[in-house]
Design an enzyme around this catalytic site. Structure first.
Site, mmCIF file in Angstrom:
data_model
loop_
_atom_site.group_PDB
_atom_site.id
_atom_site.type_symbol
_atom_site.label_atom_id
_atom_site.label_comp_id
_atom_site.label_asym_id
_atom_site.label_seq_id
_atom_site.Cartn_x
_atom_site.Cartn_y
_atom_site.Cartn_z
ATOM 1 C CB ILE A 1 -0.934 0.009 1.229
ATOM 2 C CG1 ILE A 1 -1.911 -1.167 1.152
ATOM 3 C CG2 ILE A 1 -1.704 1.335 1.330
ATOM 4 C CD1 ILE A 1 -2.787 -1.331 2.389
ATOM 5 C CB CYS A 2 0.813 4.274 0.456
ATOM 6 S SG CYS A 2 1.161 6.053 0.437
#
Length: 196
Positions: free
Chosen positions: A108-109
């Site tokens: 994520i991210c």
């Protein structure tokens, strides 16, 4: 049983880790009952960005990739020491081992940068933290990625996303890849994400 290894670096964002434990946990109890999350990291105790402390269930050196079906990696903050662990050769080695077996990898991210550091993104479509003030997309390009301006990008066995707000979407995408679309829609409905 589909086992997901949740790879945590010091300085990870708790919310980005919790979406995997929650979505896959809901699936275990209310969905098709086939997912289990196991936490790991480089240390006996890990501190997230905002000082929340986690004790991983297994040590990274004891992980056997053959025992898992997917790898999930929450992002974190440089100021909290995230990249010290995230760019560690032991981190990269585990990521490479999952990729070599064509298993799903869902960062994520900024955790997308761990894939770049591990050498997996050359010529791959990917995204990472996309705020206009951030240098992370430039860094992703330096790892050879084709940076795509989308919320969540799937390329082969890699799922990347552009900010913490995409965390649930990444977890649901991983659930769908491990189970079925129908099962994922059922879990989303139970969790209040119906129609989203």
């Amino acid at each position: 049983m589909k086992r997901v290894l949740l790879l945590l670096a010091d300085g990870f964002e708790a919310v980005e880790a919790s979406v995997f434990t929650d979505v896959l946990g809901w699936n275990m109890l209310e969905g098709d009952g086939t997912t289990q999350v196991v936490t790991t990291g480089l240390h006996d105790r890990l501190k997230c960005t905002w000082n929340f402390t986690v004790i991983p269930e297994v040590t990274l050196d004891s992980v056997r990739v053959d025992d898992y079906d997917a790898l999930a990696i929450p992002g974190g903050f440089e100021e909290a020491g995230f990249y010290k662990d995230a760019y560690d050769p032991r981190f990269s080695s585990v990521i490479q081992a999952f990729h070599a077996q064509d298993k799903w990898i869902a960062p994520i991210c900024v955790a997308a940068l761990t894939l770049g550091k591990a050498g997996l993104l050359e010529g791959c479509r990917a995204t990472t933290y996309d705020h206009p003030t951030s240098i992370r997309k430039k860094q992703l390009r330096e790892f050879g990625a084709i940076v795509v301006d989308e919320q969540v990008v799937v390329d082969g066995n890699l799922i990347t996303s552009c900010n913490p707000a995409t965390a649930f979407e990444v977890a649901f995408t991983l659930l769908e890849k491990l189970t079925t679309r129908e099962n994922t829609l059922h879990v989303k409905d139970l969790m209040g994400f119906a129609g989203k």
